[in-house]
Design a protein around this motif. Structure first.
Motif, PDB file in Angstrom:
ATOM      1  N   GLN A  39       1.631   6.331  -7.052  1.00  0.00           N
ATOM      2  CA  GLN A  39       0.484   7.157  -7.418  1.00  0.00           C
ATOM      3  C   GLN A  39       0.819   8.640  -7.339  1.00  0.00           C
ATOM      4  N   GLN A  40       1.720   9.009  -6.437  1.00  0.00           N
ATOM      5  CA  GLN A  40       2.142  10.402  -6.321  1.00  0.00           C
ATOM      6  C   GLN A  40       2.839  10.876  -7.591  1.00  0.00           C
ATOM      7  N   ASP A  68       2.392   1.644  -3.421  1.00  0.00           N
ATOM      8  CA  ASP A  68       1.404   2.102  -4.396  1.00  0.00           C
ATOM      9  C   ASP A  68       1.121   3.597  -4.223  1.00  0.00           C
ATOM     10  N   GLU A  69       1.108   4.059  -2.990  1.00  0.00           N
ATOM     11  CA  GLU A  69       0.904   5.492  -2.743  1.00  0.00           C
ATOM     12  C   GLU A  69       2.031   6.312  -3.360  1.00  0.00           C
ATOM     13  N   CYS A  70       3.269   5.818  -3.229  1.00  0.00           N
ATOM     14  CA  CYS A  70       4.416   6.524  -3.816  1.00  0.00           C
ATOM     15  C   CYS A  70       4.295   6.573  -5.332  1.00  0.00           C
ATOM     16  N   HIS A 111       0.829  -1.209   0.000  1.00  0.00           N
ATOM     17  CA  HIS A 111       0.000   0.000   0.000  1.00  0.00           C
ATOM     18  C   HIS A 111       0.864   1.261   0.000  1.00  0.00           C
ATOM     19  N   LEU A 112       1.934   1.248   0.790  1.00  0.00           N
ATOM     20  CA  LEU A 112       2.830   2.400   0.846  1.00  0.00           C
ATOM     21  C   LEU A 112       3.529   2.593  -0.494  1.00  0.00           C
ATOM     22  N   ASN A 123      -1.127  -6.092   3.933  1.00  0.00           N
ATOM     23  CA  ASN A 123      -0.959  -5.496   2.609  1.00  0.00           C
ATOM     24  C   ASN A 123      -1.672  -6.269   1.506  1.00  0.00           C
ATOM     25  N   LYS A 141       3.687  -0.736 -10.408  1.00  0.00           N
ATOM     26  CA  LYS A 141       2.256  -0.881 -10.123  1.00  0.00           C
ATOM     27  C   LYS A 141       1.740  -2.222 -10.640  1.00  0.00           C
TER      28      LYS A 141
END
Length: 721
Positions: A400-401, A396-398, A393-394, A595, A421
């Protein structure tokens, strides 16, 4: 016409035919040239001519007349401009000569511009009696080959053929120095209005080297745009060696821009030329000043970056340290870049903790420097480390940023984001989304074929995905191509990734002998353990896995450790020791659940499904195990389960129970299924009768039934028995 057009337009009381309506479309141009004018042009030739004339029918007709009987049609089309005699005669007689002298002067002087606006034209002409905006509006009003570039009628451009004629006329009426002066005025206006690239183009056109260099090195220069890099490189290659040697930074700049384009060939030669020029200049300047030292640092930074592309970790560290020694303390963008390079090198060397620190430090520095590209690249590095630490999740957040802007600022690295991804969504068992991202990664990698390792990584991943879907032939084809590229470019560091998938394919095909030989050739412990398990050699498999797990725990490689624990659970289950198998499975589930890992378990096939069924009976990680079992069922029936990402994502399947049965309730349920009475259950479990009855009531409530027989039947439907 002298009519209230705006009012009539607002009332819907006029029909307007404008340039766009009167231009020939490509299809119309084809029909006109080949049928109307009797030519036999290819689609490519027609498209090129239509582009040059912008669909102007008279222009097409003049070109067609000129091509009658010509052999070199393609050469003519490439050279067909406003200086062609037919076009020039038409434009001079029918257009330019009909205009007042002040308009003709305006047109010629502003023809050096690719686009025009009122204040820019004023800066070139210094004629208060003829405001630029008023003349532009007049030119549009009389349809004088001028084309609006926005709805506000602020920016315009000339028709390509008309602009070509005007520039030729300008060269006839104004000397070289006068034309250069116009370019300098344009450059100053663009710079003052923060349009650095266009300011640079005009400085280069004026051959003002000092000004062009200053603009090229400006923080405002948008190097992230591919067109910018090409524009500057095209100018640099026109400079004589004498100029480059007098300014060694220009040699270095060529090297940097080549790297930004994804080209490696020729970079080292440029760096060596920069060093040679520096060495020649140093004695005359009394040694190295701060600017020269900074240039040495930047040369080392490029070499560090080249070593990253070649996956030469030790070389990266050497050049990065040299760069940090010589770079000016205030040169934050390049200091950030080499620290990020070090993070990549540490990751290659397996030192993930140091890699994470380097990426975090690079990110911190790049944010202070207000650089646009470096924060994106450092964030990608952190995302990759998060993936390796099982923090999906962490990670994917990176990703996505950076995803919305990485394609604009660093297209070379967009493929890394897509592949990252893809791997995450694969683990979440959203195979369609994973495939989409992986294909995007492959397409980008193929655009920059010199970075072949990314083609290999994308194809290996897609092969793994096809195998997960049961498409063995597709997986084999992808893997074969990846192997061919790997061996062709001597990328030995990629062989193990290909071999790992080859082993899985051979095991799927039942070819244990070939799989065994492959794992004996390459040291891939996980693949070797898979082969041993397939051979029924559980003892050796467990010994190997225990040793490998210890190694991974020492290195703190969480992804490899988790994979090993999962295989240990499978191995103990296959060997018949379900107590130990469940112990390892419980550990794996605890690590994987936060996760949302799904494929990690699904890829182990039937043995894992059996073990999870046993875990379900004992209510081990009930919700998570239920999702995994439902994913197994969906894979068996061919229905793609929904994504299992947390937050807004739907769960794979909702738990069939509002509240899962406790271990004691499961134990009593099994005894009920065997037909034991309440009294017999009391004796078997050493419980009071009221306690057993209380458990029965809870079981009935949770299963939403009213009797023993209904409870047993319902439990069988749900797979609890």
């Amino acid at each position: 016409p002298d009519l209230p057009i705006a009012r009539l337009r607002a009332r819907g009381q006029c029909v307007e035919l404008r340039a766009a309506d009167l231009q020939f479309t490509p299809a119309e141009a084809t029909e006109f040239l080949n049928q109307g004018m009797g030519l036999n042009l290819s689609d490519g030739d027609v498209a090129a001519l239509e582009t040059r004339t912008e669909g102007w029918i008279a222009g097409l007709q003049m070109a067609a007349i000129s091509m009658q009987g010509l052999k070199d049609i393609e050469g003519f089309i490439q050279s067909f401009t406003g200086s062609h005699r037919f076009v020039m005669d038409y434009l001079l007689e029918e257009v330019l000569s009909q205009q007042p002298e002040n308009i003709q002067a305006f047109l010629q002087k502003t023809s050096i511009l690719d686009r025009l606006c009122g204040s820019l034209c004023d800066a070139l002409l210094f004629d208060p009696s003829s405001p630029g905006q008023s003349i532009l509006e007049y030119l549009e009003h009389v349809n004088l080959f001028i084309i609006p570039q926005d709805n506000e009628r602020c920016w315009f451009r000339y028709h390509h053929l008309f602009a070509s004629l005007l520039r030729k006329r300008l060269r006839q009426s104004l000397d070289h120095e006068g034309i250069n002066r116009l370019h300098i005025l344009a450059s100053e206006w663009f710079e003052n209005n923060d349009m650095t690239l266009e300011a640079f183009r005009h400085a280069a056109a004026a051959n003002d080297i000092e000004r062009a260099i200053r603009l090229m090195e400006s923080n405002m220069m948008p190097l992230y745009l591919r067109g910018t890099v090409t524009t500057i490189l095209d100018w640099l290659v026109t400079l004589p060696d004498s100029v480059l040697n007098a300014k060694p930074g220009l040699w270095w700049k060529q090297a940097e821009l080549l790297v930004l384009k994804g080209e490696i060939t020729g970079v080292e030669e440029k760096l060596e030329a920069a060093e040679a020029a520096l060495a020649t200049l140093a004695p005359s300047t009394g040694g190295l000043n701060s600017t020269s030292r900074d240039l040495i640092g930047k040369i080392a930074a490029i070499r560090s970056n080249l070593a990253v592309a070649r996956h030469q970790a030790e070389t990266v560290i050497i050049h990065a340290h040299q760069a940090l020694e010589y770079l000016h303390p205030d040169n934050l963008p390049y200091r950030s870049s080499v620290i990020r390079d070090m993070g990549f090198a540490y990751k290659l060397m397996g030192n993930r903790a140091e890699a994470k620190r380097s990426f975090a430090k690079a990110l911190s520095i790049s944010r202070v420097s207000e650089d646009r590209v470096e924060p994106l690249l450092a964030t990608i590095g952190l995302a990759q480390i998060h993936q390796q630490e099982n923090q999906l999740h962490l990670a994917d957040e990176c990703y996505q940023q950076v995803l919305p802007t990485i394609g604009d600022y660093s297209i070379l690295n967009a493929g890394v984001v897509y592949l990252g991804k893809a791997r995450i969504y694969y683990e979440w068992n959203d195979l369609d989304t994973a495939k989409k991202y992986a294909e995007q990664s492959l397409q980008l990698a193929q655009q920059f074929s010199q970075i072949v390792h990314r083609i290999i990584l994308s194809e290996v991943f897609l092969a793994r995905l096809q195998l997960a879907r049961g498409n063995v032939s597709s997986a084999t084809a992808l893997l074969s191509n990846a192997e061919q590229i790997t061996r062709q470019h001597n990328l030995d560091n990629r062989i193990s990734e290909i071999t790992a998938i080859q082993v899985l394919i051979l095991l799927r095909q039942g070819n244990l002998t070939a799989a065994d030989q492959l794992t004996l050739q390459d040291d891939i412990p996980i693949s070797r353990a898979n082969v041993l398990l397939a051979q029924g050699n559980y003892t050796d498999a467990l010994t190997l896995l225990e040793c490998y797990r210890n190694q991974m725990e020492m290195k703190k490689w969480q992804d490899k450790r988790l994979k090993t624990i999962v295989l240990q659970a499978v191995a103990f289950h296959l060997s018949g020791d379900n107590n130990k198998a469940l112990g390892y499975l419980r550990e794996a589930l605890a690590l994987a659940e936060p996760n949302g890992f799904i494929r990690l378990f699904l890829d182990e096939g039937a043995p894992m499904a059996e073990l999870l069924s046993i875990a379900a009976v004992q209510a081990i990680h009930w919700d998570y195990v239920t999702k995994l079992l439902n994913a197994f069922e969906s894979e068996t029936t061919g229905k793609q389960p929904r994504s299992s990402i947390s937050g807004s994502r739907p769960s794979l399947l909702e738990s069939p129970l509002v509240e899962p049965l406790s271990p004691r309730e499961m134990e009593i349920l099994h005894l009920l299924a065997k037909g034991l009475s309440n009294q017999q259950i009391c004796q078997r479990l050493y419980l009071a009768l009221d306690t057993v009855k209380g458990h029965n009531r809870k079981i009935f409530d949770k299963l939403n039934v009213k009797s023993r027989s209904e409870a047993v039947a319902r439990a069988r439907e749900m797979g609890l028995l």
